[in-house]
Design a protein around this motif. Structure first.
Motif, PDB file in Angstrom:
ATOM      1  N   THR A  23      72.648  32.277  66.332  1.00  0.00           N
ATOM      2  CA  THR A  23      73.331  30.993  66.498  1.00  0.00           C
ATOM      3  C   THR A  23      74.810  31.202  66.797  1.00  0.00           C
ATOM      4  N   LEU A  27      76.688  29.972  70.185  1.00  0.00           N
ATOM      5  CA  LEU A  27      77.864  29.093  70.120  1.00  0.00           C
ATOM      6  C   LEU A  27      79.098  29.800  70.668  1.00  0.00           C
ATOM      7  N   LEU A  30      78.920  29.691  74.409  1.00  0.00           N
ATOM      8  CA  LEU A  30      79.280  28.372  74.932  1.00  0.00           C
ATOM      9  C   LEU A  30      80.784  28.128  74.845  1.00  0.00           C
ATOM     10  N   ILE A  31      81.380  28.508  73.722  1.00  0.00           N
ATOM     11  CA  ILE A  31      82.828  28.332  73.566  1.00  0.00           C
ATOM     12  C   ILE A  31      83.574  29.102  74.642  1.00  0.00           C
ATOM     13  N   ARG A  88      86.036  29.353  60.696  1.00  0.00           N
ATOM     14  CA  ARG A  88      85.227  28.233  61.167  1.00  0.00           C
ATOM     15  C   ARG A  88      86.064  27.011  61.543  1.00  0.00           C
ATOM     16  N   LEU A 190      80.916  19.803  72.575  1.00  0.00           N
ATOM     17  CA  LEU A 190      80.560  21.000  71.812  1.00  0.00           C
ATOM     18  C   LEU A 190      81.028  20.931  70.366  1.00  0.00           C
ATOM     19  N   ALA A 193      78.357  20.122  67.759  1.00  0.00           N
ATOM     20  CA  ALA A 193      77.442  21.242  67.509  1.00  0.00           C
ATOM     21  C   ALA A 193      78.090  22.290  66.614  1.00  0.00           C
ATOM     22  N   LEU A 194      79.374  22.528  66.798  1.00  0.00           N
ATOM     23  CA  LEU A 194      80.080  23.502  65.960  1.00  0.00           C
ATOM     24  C   LEU A 194      80.137  23.034  64.513  1.00  0.00           C
ATOM     25  N   TRP A 197      76.478  23.609  63.106  1.00  0.00           N
ATOM     26  CA  TRP A 197      75.817  24.917  63.093  1.00  0.00           C
ATOM     27  C   TRP A 197      76.735  26.125  62.934  1.00  0.00           C
ATOM     28  N   LEU A 198      78.024  26.006  63.161  1.00  0.00           N
ATOM     29  CA  LEU A 198      78.876  27.199  63.091  1.00  0.00           C
ATOM     30  C   LEU A 198      79.119  27.584  61.627  1.00  0.00           C
TER      31      LEU A 198
END
Length: 448
Positions: A23, A27, A30-31, A88, A190, A193-194, A197-198
């Motif tokens: 994951t 991520l 994507l970042i 994070r 995004l 989502a972070l 899930w981050l």
């Protein structure tokens, strides 16, 4: 080892890569795709902006440099913040800032206001890149650290290539402002989502002495069933005292000084080369007689080669001596740069050489990020990696800014590429020197 003791330094080393690590990789990819898109967009927007606003190429110097100055400042500030507050939330806040300020760029009507908005976008970009690198390094098994770090950096090249493909169509259908809108909306999407899930680094959680319950939950999220209420957590990583971890000065302590200075020098030179090409290659190619479409194609080819190089360099670094691989890649940059200077008359040949140059150049820069992540312990890792980025961005500032001057000298494309071979040869020498000194220090003869 006692089953009730969990060493976070070696926790993941003998286990397959798990769901949470995958994951983080996705991520991170994507970042960095969005970062590559936003960082490279000015090189593709520039020709349309010149035509729309009726300004000269020299006028673009401050605009080209502003985003990179922001990148440098964001990198230098974000590392110490992440070492104190966590990787994070710094990443999430930075991605949000990128989206907001890039979107703002679309509504600017003057060169000065656009320059200011690009600066603020750069600050956000500068905070995301080193901290996602740090988080990836801390979630990865040591045997696969270089691969996971550099694999995510494939996203940067992919994002830059995507920007070239999308920007040409957006500019033709709408205007250059549509590129900024796209680069602003995607990071904002995004962010959600972070937040969901981050994860935070387990190493950082232990360093900040979070509650035992949180540590158990974090360990079990990484590897179900690995910890319980009776588990004792420790970190066998290199121990550093409070005196040695106070801010960026720690990077120049005796144990880290040589590696710090050589990696800084290599990143400075590598980013000088990269950002000169990223910002000025389309304009330089246009001035050499190529069509706008051909010039944009060269920019895309550079990024595609880089995306492939970022992935493969990690495999090589995990298998062979990492410093040697990075030094060879920088030497390859110098070689392909000179070949472009010699064979600049053929578009097909130049395109092939630009692909090869992108491959080795992005590989070398991504390799430096991995070297930085491996060089520092957890308490100063985010600071160390962010300062590698920050110093590199100083080279990027000069690379983008010098392009505004060099392209007005009337030099041929061959002359420009001959000059560009110098900084990457210096970078190759710096990393080779680091390798030779550390090899000598660690050799049996040196221990006697």
């Amino acid at each position: 080892m006692n089953n009730n003791v969990l060493d976070v330094h070696t926790f993941l080393d003998n286990r397959p890569i798990g769901r949470q690590q995958k994951t983080v990789i996705i991520l991170g990819l994507l970042i960095l795709m969005l970062d590559g898109f936003d960082t490279m967009m000015m090189g593709f927007i520039a020709p349309a902006l010149l035509q729309d606003w009726g300004i000269s190429r020299g006028d673009l110097g401050p605009l080209m440099m502003s985003g990179i100055v922001g990148l440098s400042i964001g990198s230098l500030l974000a590392g110490p913040l992440a070492d104190r507050f966590g990787r994070r939330w710094v990443i999430i806040a930075a991605v949000c800032a990128v989206g907001v300020f890039c979107l703002t760029c679309a509504f600017m009507n003057g060169l000065h206001t656009l320059t200011a908005a690009r600066f603020l976008t750069g600050v956000g970009l500068g905070a995301t890149m080193p901290n996602i690198t740090t988080l990836l390094a801390e979630c990865a098994p040591l045997r696969r650290r270089s691969l996971l770090v550099t694999s995510a950096w494939c996203g940067f090249g992919m994002g830059g290539a995507l920007c070239g493909l999308v920007s040409e169509h957006l500019i033709q259908l709408y205007s250059w402002r549509a590129v900024f809108v796209t680069g602003g909306v995607l990071p904002l999407l995004l962010v959600l989502a972070l937040i969901i899930w981050l994860p935070e680094s387990l190493r950082f959680r232990l360093q900040r002495q979070q509650s035992h319950e949180r540590l158990v939950a974090a360990a079990n999220e990484l590897m179900p069933g690995s910890a319980s209420s009776s588990t004792k957590f420790l970190n066998s990583e290199q121990v550093v005292t409070e005196e040695t971890i106070r801010g960026p000065v720690a990077l120049l302590n005796r144990d880290y000084r040589l590696g710090t200075l050589t990696i800084w020098l290599a990143m400075f030179m590598g980013f000088f080369h990269l950002y000169f090409l990223s910002n000025w290659l389309p304009l330089t190619a246009s001035a050499a007689g190529m069509s706008y479409s051909q010039a944009v194609t060269l920019g895309i080819i550079l990024q595609v080669g880089g995306a492939i190089g970022n992935f493969t360099v990690g495999l090589k670094m995990d298998r062979f001596q990492p410093d040697r691989i990075v030094s060879i890649m920088f030497a390859g940059c110098a070689a392909f740069t000179l070949l472009i200077a010699l064979f600049s008359s053929s578009f097909a040949l130049v395109g092939t050489l630009v692909f090869c140059l992108g491959y080795v150049l992005m590989s070398a820069n991504a390799g430096c990020f991995a070297l930085g992540a491996a060089h520092y312990p957890t308490p100063i890792r985010a600071t160390g990696v962010s300062w590698v980025f920050g110093i590199g961005r100083v080279g990027a500032i000069l690379g983008a800014g010098s392009g505004a001057i060099i392209t007005t000298w009337g030099l041929t494309i061959s002359d420009i590429f001959i000059l560009l071979a110098i900084p990457v040869m210096i970078a190759a020498t710096a990393i080779y020197f680091k390798m030779r000194v550390f090899t000598k220090t660690l050799s049996p003869a040196a221990d006697q």
